[in-house]
Design an enzyme around this catalytic site. Structure first.
Site, PDB file in Angstrom:
ATOM      1  N   HIS A 153     -48.961 -42.562  -9.146  1.00 14.12           N
ATOM      2  CA  HIS A 153     -50.161 -42.863  -8.409  1.00 14.12           C
ATOM      3  C   HIS A 153     -50.731 -44.318  -8.322  1.00 14.12           C
ATOM      4  CE1 HIS A 153     -50.804 -38.470  -8.541  1.00 14.12           C
ATOM      5  NE2 HIS A 153     -50.569 -38.793  -9.770  1.00 14.12           N
ATOM      6  N   SER A 274     -48.541 -71.550   2.648  1.00 20.21           N
ATOM      7  CA  SER A 274     -49.907 -71.054   3.885  1.00 20.21           C
ATOM      8  C   SER A 274     -50.140 -72.571   4.477  1.00 20.21           C
ATOM      9  CB  SER A 274     -51.081 -70.618   3.206  1.00 20.21           C
ATOM     10  OG  SER A 274     -52.001 -70.899   3.827  1.00 20.21           O
ATOM     11  N   LYS A 280     -50.746 -70.963  -2.036  1.00 20.60           N
ATOM     12  CA  LYS A 280     -50.135 -69.751  -1.712  1.00 20.60           C
ATOM     13  C   LYS A 280     -48.600 -69.732  -1.919  1.00 20.60           C
ATOM     14  CE  LYS A 280     -51.545 -66.269  -0.418  1.00 20.60           C
ATOM     15  NZ  LYS A 280     -52.342 -66.016   0.936  1.00 20.60           N
ATOM     16  N   GLU A 287     -42.158 -58.911   2.922  1.00 14.75           N
ATOM     17  CA  GLU A 287     -42.992 -58.260   4.051  1.00 14.75           C
ATOM     18  C   GLU A 287     -42.263 -57.827   5.418  1.00 14.75           C
ATOM     19  OE1 GLU A 287     -46.732 -60.489   4.429  1.00 14.75           O
ATOM     20  OE2 GLU A 287     -45.974 -61.378   2.511  1.00 14.75           O
TER      21      GLU A 287
END
Ligand code: ARG
Length: 462
Positions: A153, A274, A280, A287
């Site tokens: 979970h 970024s 970043k 992704e």
């Protein structure tokens, strides 16, 4: 192209919807190999003379060279790769080129080309997946004893080792390779010679062409040979399942790279910045691996819908089998390469992983097991007692290891100091020696076993 029956050229829109050369030019080498096998067979059975066959084969070789050199001009008016090559052959060797298409149709031709293409894809995918398994197994061996939290979970459950976690994916990829290998076996039959749909009256030798093209046998039914595309659907389905596995690992890399987890670090080579936020470091490749499944599963669904309800045998619908498939197979290959490179690149932050593994009362099951083993409590009761101890530790803001004995004894007076020996994450993982369990000694053995097996497969593959 159609000889005597037609007087006028097709409408521009007709041409646009009908032409497939824009994407099926990718089948050029399979098309030429298939044609060469066909022409050699035609000569062997006496349908063509040896001299004619030789001229055609030479012309085909020249076309292959032209396409590879980038000097070949593809024409949309010639519809597809088959007609483009045949038309060029006529330019090169004259009317004898027209004999190539004896006892053959584009229907069995395209089915043959595409099977050859899919077979090459399956072989390349197997090698690529084995490479990813190796990267995972090597990293697993290096981190057989690196403790991290195991989750259910997405809540801290029990400590596991990073190596064990990585080996879970090695197992998944083994099954993926098995599915692709199964598809290859079923795919490896030759449609060539089925002609348009009914076979041919020429005395062709289908066993000869099948053998020349590396197929196990000719397909037994000419209608089936030209009209099914399950040989594309099955590898796409297998690729989608495999790509799904990769999305799970990709998602974990995304999570692990976040400041909130901080479990792994990708080097600059696999991070992006970024344009506005200078701090970043984004795991874009992970992704994108996560996202590519959309195309792969989409291609499977799309082709399934194209094939649904098509009456036998060939219909032009089936030309829609290629474009999305090529895109999906490219995407699959790229996700495997990117994942392999990321696995090799990433390094875990062992301290952060260990600290997270110790948080969240992750050794509570070990405590309950201790109560069963040393006090003879039924597991359900031990579970209840442990719950009370966890609640107490939580109220005091300490972990189980740091809770003093007197506090534990408030809940269960028979607990002794010995209990602390099972409460560390290292002891917890080390104790899980059951077959398939996370103990470092298991993981080391499994990782070494995999590396050996992959070595043997690589040798056999050559
Ligand atoms: N370009 C076609 C395809 O990919 C080749 C087969 C054409 N056959 C036909 N009867 N029109 O399906």
């Amino acid at each position: 192209m159609w000889g005597g029956r037609f007087e006028a050229a097709p409408d521009a829109i007709m041409q646009e919807i009908n032409a497939s050369i824009g994407f099926d030019k990718r089948l050029y080498s399979q098309d030429i190999v298939g044609s060469k096998a066909h022409v050699a067979m035609l000569a062997a059975v006496g349908i063509l003379t040896e001299a004619e066959a030789k001229r055609i084969a030479k012309g085909l070789d020249r076309i292959l060279a032209e396409i590879e050199a980038g000097t070949f001009t593809f024409s949309r008016a010639l519809e597809d790769i088959h007609m483009n090559i045949e038309a060029r052959l006529a330019e090169l060797i004259g009317p004898v080129a027209g004999k190539l298409h004896t006892a053959r149709s584009r229907n069995d031709q395209v089915a043959t080309d595409f099977r050859l293409y899919m077979r090459d894809f399956l072989d390349a995918a197997d090698v690529a997946l084995a490479g990813l398994q190796r990267a995972l197994a090597e990293k697993a061996l290096a981190h057989a004893g690196t403790v991290m939290p195991g989750f259910t979970h997405l809540q801290t459950a029990q400590p596991v080792t990073f190596g064990h976690h990585l080996l879970a994916y090695v197992e998944m990829l083994a099954r993926d390779r098995g599915r692709l290998a199964d598809a290859r076996k079923r795919l490896n039959e030759c449609p060539l010679g089925a002609a348009a749909l009914a076979g041919t009256s020429f005395p062709i030798d289908r066993r000869m062409t099948a053998k020349a093209l590396g197929f196990a046998r000719p397909m037994a039914n000419s209608l089936d040979a030209v009209s099914d595309r399950d040989f594309v659907l099955e590898p796409l389905a297998a690729a989608a399942i495999s790509a799904m596995h990769l999305t799970r690992l990709a998602e974990e890399i995304v999570l692990w790279c976040s400041a909130q987890f901080g479990f792994v670090r990708l080097t600059d080579a696999f991070s992006t910045g970024s344009s506005i936020m200078p701090q970043k470091r984004n795991p874009d490749a992970a992704e994108l691996v996560r996202a590519k499944l959309g195309r792969i599963s989409g291609a499977f669904q799309g082709l399934l819908m194209v094939m649904k309800g098509l009456p036998l045998a060939y219909s032009k619908d089936m030309q829609e089998d290629k474009e999305a498939t090529f895109d999906a197979l490219d995407a699959f290959a790229l996700t495997i390469s990117a994942m392999t490179a990321m696995i090799r690149d990433l390094e875990p932050d062992e301290q952060a992983m260990r600290a997270a593994a110790a948080a969240g009362f992750s050794t509570a099951t070990d405590l309950a097991d201790w109560l069963v083993r040393h006090l003879g409590l039924p597991f359900r009761e031990a579970h209840h007692v442990t719950g009370g101890i966890v609640a107490l530790a939580e109220a005091r803001g300490v972990g189980l290891e740091a809770l003093d004995l007197a506090a534990m004894q408030e809940i269960e007076p028979r607990i002794t100091r010995e209990v602390y020996s099972v409460l560390s994450v290292e002891r917890s993982v080390a104790s899980r020696r059951s077959y398939g369990g996370t103990a470092p000694q298991n993981v080391r053995k499994m990782a070494k076993g995999w590396i050996k097996r992959l070595d043997r497969q690589a040798v056999r593959g050559k």
